[in-house]
Structure formats: C-alpha cells, structure tokens
Scaffold this active site. Structure first.
Site: not given
Length: 336
Positions: A314-315, A171, A219, A99
């Site tokens: 993810g987590r 972002y 994304r 990414q």
C-alpha cells in the site's frame, strides 16, 4: 515455489501476478460519494504492474459513511462513475475488486448526518468523543444486510471482477465480531458463533445476489490486538467459517480501530504474517498478506515461504507509482 510473477486464478478471475494494491482511502470522491476525475487519475497512476487492485471502500448506506471524500455504492446513481473507475483499472492491466463497507460506530453525525448505529450501545474504542451509538435492532440489521447485497450487485454491474466485504479495522462487520463492541444477548452475541452470524448472513446474501461464479473477498480483522478483544485463535476460526459460508478469498488484517497496535513478535516486512500463515493453514482459498512490505525481495520471500498467496503493498505504491513495475522487473532478473 511461489513468487511474484506466478499467476493466480480465483474462479474465472486470472491474475497476471501476485502483487495487490490494498484499499487506500484517497478521500477524493465528491461530497455525495461519486467518482471524480481526481479518483480516476490516482488509480491510473498507481495500477500499472499490479495483478489485483482492491479499490477503496465504498459506503453501502449514507449512515455508514466513514469519512468525507469516501466513495459511495449506495445507489444506482453511482454506477456510471464506478464503471469508469473499473475501466481505468482494467486499462492499466490489473484485475479489480471493490471493497464495500459500513462504518457502524466508527463515524459521527458530522460525517454521516445521523446518530451512529452499531451491534451494541458501546462507545467505539477508537472514538475520540466517546459517543455511544444506538444498538441495532433486527429491522436495522436487515436494512444493512440488504444494503451490502445491493452494493455487491452494483460492484458486479459496474464491471468489477470481485467484491470485498470490509470486516476489519473496527468497522461495522468487525464490530459484530469483536467482544469489545458486541455485547448483545441475542443470537448475534456471546460466543464467536453468535458474533460472526451477521457476517455469515451477509456473505450468503451477497452470494445469492452475485451468483456462484463471482468472487467474494473478505477483509478480515483476524485479531484485535487489544485486551478483551478478538483473539488470533478466534480470528482463524472466523476465517474458516466465512469460507464455509461462501467466501473465496481472505484478505488478512489486524488491529481494531484507527491505529494498529501489534504485540511483540509482529514486526518487519509483512508483519502480520503470523496471522496470514495461521489463516492459510486453516482454509483452502487464497490469502492476502498486507503490512509493511516495501521491497520486492521481501514480497517474494513471503510468497516463497508460504506466508500468503498474494502480497498487498500500500504505502510504498502510494509513495512511488512505479513501485510495482520496478518490482516485477527485479523479479524477472532474479536467478531462478
């Protein structure tokens, strides 16, 4: 019916299963953004059992650095380390994407070394300081477009199987999309057609740089979940426009800024599935759903229900390096 063990092909990229490690900021890079042994060790532990690993976002320009310890893809000097990272992921049996990002106004001079630049001179909603960035002019936008292009080319040269453009979480590319941060009055502002134009130009430029057979992911922040921000309807239209521009996969996310503030109805494992379902209905490319998935059965149920083509975890994987391998074994033992 789709389930975790089904393989998936994206261009020439064949994934062994449908589990994805989404970008996880390890903050383990060197001060210059180089890959360190700590970065390599983290991925070596987390990757086994995954079909696809999307390595954490790497800044395309020093001014776009989002935080200390972030990876860089801003120069050819990063190629050796990035190549080692790609090999570590491949050796674990996973396909890998990198990414790439620019923080825009979601940074500070203490991190980037310069005054942040953004689509408009509007403070970022998640900014603690309330500092107002400098509005980008066309020359600045051209510089950033070229930086994304060069970053994508480096990802390919370094051996990554795909590149992902970060247009979520507040972002820079997301800042162009969002009415919260894009107040421009030129071609790059106003309606969604204007606000998405820069991102479309980045996708097309990256496509020219990497060639027709190399997968480009985005994304995408499909909804801001803030008053006056990008709506889910606009986000779904944005996904369709990005696919038309040359995107091969939409990696669904939502929530503008540091904290995800999802409205009522977005809860449970795969809580962004209302967004992923809507995007999946609007495009003919694979869709990734990430968010709150901690159980293999939940991942399988989301796939079988058509909520997405791939499930990001993810987590749970960050907490348990064997999560993916245990999930695959559980699915092998599941009655078909």
């Amino acid at each position: 019916m789709s389930h975790i063990l089904d393989p998936l092909t994206i261009h020439s990229l064949r994934l062994s299963n449908r589990l994805v490690l989404p970008p996880m900021a390890t903050a383990k890079a060197s001060p210059e953004g180089r890959v360190t042994q700590a970065v390599l060790d983290w991925y070596a532990q987390k990757c086994p059992g995954l079909g696809l690993v999307i390595a954490e976002h790497a800044f395309v320009l020093p001014e776009g650095r989002a935080g200390l310890g972030q990876l860089s893809v801003a120069s050819d000097e990063t190629l050796d380390g990035l190549g080692r990272l790609g090999r570590v992921i491949h050796e674990a049996g996973s396909a890998c994407a990198l990414q790439i990002s620019h923080a825009g106004s979601r940074t500070s001079p203490a991190i980037s070394g310069s005054r942040p630049r953004a689509p408009s001179a509007v403070a970022h909603p998640a900014s603690a300081s309330g500092d107002v960035p400098q509005e980008l002019d066309r020359m600045g936008m051209a510089t950033i477009l070229e930086a994304f292009t060069s970053g994508a080319r480096r990802a390919k040269v370094a051996g990554f199987d795909a590149v992902e453009l970060h247009a979520a979480h507040g972002y820079l590319l997301d800042q162009f999309l969002s009415p919260l941060t894009n107040r421009r009055t030129d071609l790059y502002g106003g309606s969604l057609v204007g606000r998405i134009l820069f991102l479309e130009e980045v996708v097309r430029a990256v496509r020219r740089a990497v060639g027709p057979g190399y997968p480009i992911f985005v994304r995408l922040g499909v909804a801001d979940f803030l008053e006056g921000g990008l709506s889910a309807e606009e986000g779904v239209e944005a996904a369709a426009r990005l696919v038309a521009a040359g995107t091969d996969l939409i990696d669904v996310s939502g929530g503008f800024g540091y904290a995800l503030k999802a409205p009522e109805g977005y809860s449970g494992q795969g809580f962004l599935s209302p967004l992923s379902r809507a995007v999946k209905a609007a495009v003919k490319v694979p869709v990734i759903l990430t968010g709150g998935v901690t159980e293999a059965e939940a991942a399988a149920a989301l796939l079988e229900a058509g909520a997405a083509d791939l499930i990001g975890v993810g987590r749970a994987i960050a907490a348990d390096s064997r999560w993916a391998r245990k999930a695959l074994e559980a699915q092998r033992q599941r009655p078909r």
